[in-house]
Scaffold this motif. Sequence first.
Motif, short mmCIF file in Angstrom:
data_model
loop_
_atom_site.label_atom_id
_atom_site.label_comp_id
_atom_site.label_asym_id
_atom_site.label_seq_id
_atom_site.Cartn_x
_atom_site.Cartn_y
_atom_site.Cartn_z
N THR A 230 0.84 -1.21 0.00
CA THR A 230 0.00 0.00 0.00
C THR A 230 0.87 1.26 0.00
OG1 THR A 230 -1.72 -1.18 1.24
CG2 THR A 230 -1.82 1.23 1.22
N VAL A 231 1.90 1.26 0.83
CA VAL A 231 2.81 2.41 0.89
C VAL A 231 3.46 2.65 -0.47
CG1 VAL A 231 5.04 3.19 1.81
CG2 VAL A 231 3.32 2.27 3.35
N PHE B 30 17.98 -9.40 -4.15
CA PHE B 30 17.01 -8.32 -4.02
C PHE B 30 17.40 -7.34 -2.92
CE2 PHE B 30 13.14 -7.60 -6.35
CZ PHE B 30 13.17 -8.60 -7.30
N TYR B 31 17.78 -7.84 -1.76
CA TYR B 31 18.10 -6.94 -0.65
C TYR B 31 19.39 -6.16 -0.92
CZ TYR B 31 14.34 -8.13 2.55
OH TYR B 31 13.12 -8.25 3.14
N THR B 32 20.31 -6.76 -1.62
CA THR B 32 21.51 -6.02 -2.01
C THR B 32 21.13 -4.85 -2.91
OG1 THR B 32 22.92 -7.99 -1.87
CG2 THR B 32 23.74 -6.16 -3.20
N MET B 33 20.22 -5.12 -3.85
CA MET B 33 19.75 -4.06 -4.74
C MET B 33 19.04 -2.96 -3.95
SD MET B 33 17.50 -4.43 -8.22
CE MET B 33 16.25 -5.41 -7.39
N PHE B 34 18.22 -3.34 -2.95
CA PHE B 34 17.52 -2.36 -2.14
C PHE B 34 18.50 -1.48 -1.37
CE2 PHE B 34 13.79 -5.51 -1.78
CZ PHE B 34 13.32 -5.10 -3.02
N PHE C 299 10.36 2.43 -5.43
CA PHE C 299 9.10 1.93 -4.86
C PHE C 299 8.54 0.77 -5.69
CE2 PHE C 299 7.40 5.65 -2.09
CZ PHE C 299 8.61 5.66 -1.39
N ALA C 300 8.62 0.91 -7.03
CA ALA C 300 8.09 -0.13 -7.92
C ALA C 300 8.87 -1.44 -7.73
CB ALA C 300 8.16 0.33 -9.36
N VAL D 141 11.85 10.45 -10.14
CA VAL D 141 11.83 9.30 -11.07
C VAL D 141 12.51 8.09 -10.45
CG1 VAL D 141 12.68 8.44 -13.29
CG2 VAL D 141 11.67 10.72 -13.14
N PHE D 142 13.67 8.33 -9.83
CA PHE D 142 14.37 7.20 -9.22
C PHE D 142 13.57 6.63 -8.06
CE2 PHE D 142 17.18 5.23 -6.13
CZ PHE D 142 17.85 4.32 -6.94
#
Length: 424
Positions: free
Chosen positions: A10-11, A72-76, A50-51, A44-45
Amino acid sequence: MSNNSVFNATVCIIGIMILLIHTVNIVIKKNKRKDEVVLMDFFVFTIVHFATYLTFTLIKVNYTSNTFIIAFYTMFYIMNNIEALLLFRYAKSYISIEPKKKKALSIINNSAFALFVLLDIVNIFTGIFFTAKDGVYIRSETMILSQGYQFVMFATVFVVAVTNNKLIRREKEAFAIYCLLPFVAIILQNIFKGYAIAYASIIIAIEVMIMFLNVQKNIVIAEEEEKNKEAQIKMMLSQIQPHFIYNSLSSISTLIAINPEKAQASLDDFTEYLRCNISSLSEKKLIPFEDELKHIRSYVSLEKMRFGERINVQYDIQTTDFYVPPLSVQPIVENSIKHGILKRIEGGSLTLRAYQNESSYIVEVVDDGVGFNMEKVDMNDNIHIGLSNIKYRVENTCGGNVLIKSNPQKGTFVTIIFPNEVRV
């Protein structure tokens, strides 16, 4: 989906929608400010950020391998650092910072960013921040250090904004809130694990920033444009004085019978002088310094036609490859001749220099006229108001500065500084 997954999704969805609206508003705006372009990059980034997190939230129930979780977490983590980097870029473009200080902050910022991104990559092989076991994300005891770059940047932007004398209280509060909210949210997120509290705080902080900063900036710009118009009109009126026009035409008229060729050259100079003054009234953009120099030479030629050897002007022009506000240098030369050199019976000399250093283009106007006492002079009187107007216009149209030094009976030294990054 679990409660925390619903909350996180939702966020992200709300954040993406809000940021899309703000991004579109900037995109369709015709005349974008420099800080708005940087802000759009940030928006934009953040939408991409968020996406990405939304995608992860929706598919992680089906993809639970250790490799998937770590990737995924490394990317985050890296994206979090990039977002802090873009915030710093926006703050740097919005806040007026001294060139040397700005350069030092950029070095610190880039070094810290590179270090923590490198540590995020190192984590893949060492697990210093997090690891995964049986498809489950596991934080290490030093996980909080992974957000060190964000803490450093939030603290840096906070200090730079709050201590900046050129920002009003509303602007300082906006940067303070933006820095403090994610800072607190990161700490809370490490307590309430699994909930994207930091992402929610970013949305709130962005809305505060839009309300406080962007709106305020537009108000200030509108006020500055109005003041600049008034200053241009005052400058125009002060430059084209009836007695100067009469004296110049009278001298040209006398020359016609004595020296027709010189009279023709003087008439050309007079025409060029008037053209430059009139066009400057409607000119909103910066002009090449070469055009301003041409205007100066026309004026000097007219004055030398009238006063001859009483006026000695030397040019030390090392560069003309930069832009200036119209009527930003010529009036200073005129002021030096009229109220400095010609106040002496024997006249005097004036030197016009233009050169470049590491951070700026410098123009100097130096005369050995009568000078004035800077502690006693009223910069708003008829003689010196032109200097005040020029200083205001140079500061507000291109972020430059005008420095004035003068000593009675010794002369005046005026330095006009135009930043290297100024563009049309």
